[in-house]
Design a protein around this motif. Structure first.
Motif, PDB file in Angstrom:
ATOM      1  N   TRP A 201       0.837  -1.192   0.000  1.00 44.24           N
ATOM      2  CA  TRP A 201       0.000   0.000   0.000  1.00 44.24           C
ATOM      3  C   TRP A 201       0.877   1.248   0.000  1.00 44.24           C
ATOM      4  CZ3 TRP A 201      -4.379  -1.315   4.067  1.00 44.24           C
ATOM      5  CH2 TRP A 201      -5.212  -2.300   3.504  1.00 44.24           C
ATOM      6  N   PRO A 202       0.539   2.253  -0.827  1.00 43.59           N
ATOM      7  CA  PRO A 202       1.389   3.443  -0.973  1.00 43.59           C
ATOM      8  C   PRO A 202       1.092   4.522   0.069  1.00 43.59           C
ATOM      9  CG  PRO A 202      -0.409   3.532  -2.542  1.00 43.59           C
ATOM     10  CD  PRO A 202      -0.574   2.240  -1.795  1.00 43.59           C
ATOM     11  N   PHE A 203       2.173   5.121   0.574  1.00 41.34           N
ATOM     12  CA  PHE A 203       2.041   6.206   1.550  1.00 41.34           C
ATOM     13  C   PHE A 203       3.087   7.274   1.257  1.00 41.34           C
ATOM     14  CE2 PHE A 203       0.474   2.373   3.668  1.00 41.34           C
ATOM     15  CZ  PHE A 203      -0.766   2.794   4.122  1.00 41.34           C
ATOM     16  N   GLY A 205       5.531  10.110   3.532  1.00 40.58           N
ATOM     17  CA  GLY A 205       5.984  10.570   4.837  1.00 40.58           C
ATOM     18  C   GLY A 205       6.973  11.701   4.695  1.00 40.58           C
ATOM     19  N   PRO A 206       7.604  12.098   5.780  1.00 39.58           N
ATOM     20  CA  PRO A 206       8.586  13.186   5.742  1.00 39.58           C
ATOM     21  C   PRO A 206       9.733  12.922   4.766  1.00 39.58           C
ATOM     22  CG  PRO A 206       7.970  12.668   7.998  1.00 39.58           C
ATOM     23  CD  PRO A 206       7.372  11.599   7.144  1.00 39.58           C
ATOM     24  N   LYS A 207      10.061  11.653   4.547  1.00 42.16           N
ATOM     25  CA  LYS A 207      11.160  11.314   3.650  1.00 42.16           C
ATOM     26  C   LYS A 207      10.693  10.971   2.241  1.00 42.16           C
ATOM     27  CE  LYS A 207      14.161   9.627   7.363  1.00 42.16           C
ATOM     28  NZ  LYS A 207      14.957   8.473   7.878  1.00 42.16           N
ATOM     29  N   GLY A 208       9.426  11.187   1.973  1.00 40.65           N
ATOM     30  CA  GLY A 208       8.926  10.933   0.617  1.00 40.65           C
ATOM     31  C   GLY A 208       8.023   9.713   0.539  1.00 40.65           C
ATOM     32  N   HIS A 209       7.895   9.183  -0.656  1.00 41.86           N
ATOM     33  CA  HIS A 209       6.994   8.060  -0.904  1.00 41.86           C
ATOM     34  C   HIS A 209       7.591   6.755  -0.380  1.00 41.86           C
ATOM     35  CE1 HIS A 209       4.211  10.252  -3.621  1.00 41.86           C
ATOM     36  NE2 HIS A 209       5.286  10.974  -3.899  1.00 41.86           N
ATOM     37  N   PHE A 210       6.726   5.915   0.166  1.00 39.78           N
ATOM     38  CA  PHE A 210       7.143   4.585   0.598  1.00 39.78           C
ATOM     39  C   PHE A 210       5.924   3.678   0.588  1.00 39.78           C
ATOM     40  CE2 PHE A 210       5.642   6.701   4.367  1.00 39.78           C
ATOM     41  CZ  PHE A 210       5.056   5.739   5.156  1.00 39.78           C
ATOM     42  N   SER A 211       6.135   2.392   0.731  1.00 39.79           N
ATOM     43  CA  SER A 211       5.028   1.439   0.751  1.00 39.79           C
ATOM     44  C   SER A 211       5.164   0.518   1.950  1.00 39.79           C
ATOM     45  CB  SER A 211       4.984   0.623  -0.549  1.00 39.79           C
ATOM     46  OG  SER A 211       6.161  -0.141  -0.694  1.00 39.79           O
ATOM     47  N   ALA A 263      -2.017   9.482  -2.461  1.00 39.13           N
ATOM     48  CA  ALA A 263      -2.032   9.023  -3.850  1.00 39.13           C
ATOM     49  C   ALA A 263      -3.423   9.164  -4.454  1.00 39.13           C
ATOM     50  CB  ALA A 263      -1.573   7.567  -3.935  1.00 39.13           C
ATOM     51  N   THR A 264      -3.481   9.263  -5.775  1.00 38.87           N
ATOM     52  CA  THR A 264      -4.743   9.309  -6.514  1.00 38.87           C
ATOM     53  C   THR A 264      -4.712   8.260  -7.621  1.00 38.87           C
ATOM     54  OG1 THR A 264      -3.909  10.974  -8.057  1.00 38.87           O
ATOM     55  CG2 THR A 264      -5.040  11.768  -6.074  1.00 38.87           C
ATOM     56  N   ARG A 265      -5.861   7.970  -8.156  1.00 38.12           N
ATOM     57  CA  ARG A 265      -5.992   7.062  -9.289  1.00 38.12           C
ATOM     58  C   ARG A 265      -6.783   7.754 -10.389  1.00 38.12           C
ATOM     59  NH1 ARG A 265      -2.477   5.195  -6.989  1.00 38.12           N
ATOM     60  NH2 ARG A 265      -2.228   3.114  -6.076  1.00 38.12           N
ATOM     61  N   ASP A 266      -6.284   7.660 -11.610  1.00 37.07           N
ATOM     62  CA  ASP A 266      -6.983   8.254 -12.744  1.00 37.07           C
ATOM     63  C   ASP A 266      -8.225   7.457 -13.094  1.00 37.07           C
ATOM     64  OD1 ASP A 266      -5.153  10.278 -13.032  1.00 37.07           O
ATOM     65  OD2 ASP A 266      -4.010   9.290 -14.618  1.00 37.07           O
ATOM     66  N   ILE A 267      -9.253   8.165 -13.530  1.00 36.97           N
ATOM     67  CA  ILE A 267     -10.424   7.547 -14.140  1.00 36.97           C
ATOM     68  C   ILE A 267     -10.349   7.869 -15.630  1.00 36.97           C
ATOM     69  CG2 ILE A 267     -12.947   7.511 -14.244  1.00 36.97           C
ATOM     70  CD1 ILE A 267     -12.881   8.508 -11.291  1.00 36.97           C
TER      71      ILE A 267
END
Length: 296
Positions: A201-203, A205-211, A263-267
């Motif tokens: 799952w994508p998240f 934080g202070p250091k940027g993107h992580f899963s 995060a977002t997802r395109d339609i």
């Protein structure tokens, strides 16, 4: 019979499933239909149909030919109607494939308005979370939520929807609510996506993107199943906001980790790559896009 008429007979045979039914549709005789198909096959140098005493089916070459010629003939029909002043008369069919939950919540409510606008239109709406082969399944328009994986497809992005991490108050009263993403590792997370037991799952934080790798006691390729499990207090799920329209106002539904989920997802509306897209498909696409505008 001229070449355009041969093509019209060919489409009639495919869509009705036989020479006799095609003769009724085109107002000709069964021998005339057989003669037209024979002339077309001779001109092309390939067999378009497998014939038996019981049925008629397309050959591989016939299927490819049908997929290319159907939108071309539809465009000719649309052009003729426009010249004759009846461009708004959209007779014919369109097959639309859409993910089950998104289709139930957002597309089904639009269909009555679409049919009221175009009474001669026939809509075949396919609700499925399976990724469909647009050409093989003869789909005219696919609506995707998320990445589009067909490299040769024509894609029109119409909106975006944010991700949400969600659980029920019932679940959190029993197990506690995580205050940061890493704590999800000890929670029962319900995984959407098929046969994978673990999801990342994508998240942010202070250091940027992580899963964060999560798992649980329920996985499914149906978003409806995961949604039902979360609402019943079984575990935590990751959803698009578009999948939880009514539930977000329910007092038992709680979003968590909001500061970390960005995060977002395109339609997107997707068409198979062809030389042209029929006016019918373009008009339906514009109607659906306008109806969805501002919903997310």
């Amino acid at each position: 019979m001229d070449r355009l008429s041969e093509l019209e007979v060919f489409l009639a045979v495919v869509e009705t499933g036989g020479f006799t039914a095609a003769a009724r549709r085109t107002g000709t005789s069964q021998p005339a239909v057989s003669k037209a198909i024979g002339a077309l096959e001779d001109r092309l140098g390939v067999a378009l149909f497998n014939r038996s005493t019981r049925n008629v089916t397309l050959t591989d070459q016939g299927r490819r030919y049908f997929d290319r010629m159907k939108p071309l003939l539809e465009e000719i029909e649309d052009a003729n109607r426009e010249v004759m002043g009846s461009g708004a008369d959209m007779s014919g069919s369109i097959r639309i494939a859409v993910p089950t939950t998104f289709g139930r919540l957002h597309i089904l409510p639009i269909i009555p308005n679409l049919l009221a606008e175009y009474p001669s239109l026939r809509v075949d709406l396919v609700l499925s979370d399976l990724r469909r082969d647009m050409v093989e399944d003869r789909v005219d328009l696919v609506i995707r939520v998320g990445a589009v994986e067909e490299p040769d497809a024509i894609v029109k992005r119409v909106a975006s929807t944010s991700l949400l991490c969600v659980g029920s108050r019932q679940y959190f009263e029993k197990h506690g609510a995580p205050s940061e993403p890493a704590e999800l590792a000890r929670h029962n997370c319900l995984v959407y996506g098929g046969f994978e037991e673990v999801a990342n799952w994508p998240f942010v934080g202070p250091k940027g993107h992580f899963s964060v790798a999560v798992r649980g006691n329920l996985t499914s390729n149906s978003m409806e199943t995961i949604r039902a499990g979360v609402l019943a207090g079984v575990g935590i799920g990751m959803f698009t906001k578009a999948s939880l329209v009514k539930e977000l106002s329910h007092p038992d539904v709680v979003t968590i980790l909001d500061d970390y989920v960005q995060a977002t997802r395109d339609i997107s509306f997707v068409w198979p790559k062809r030389r042209l897209v029929s006016a019918r498909v373009r008009r339906v696409t514009d109607f659906l896009a306008a109806s969805l505008e501002g919903q997310f």
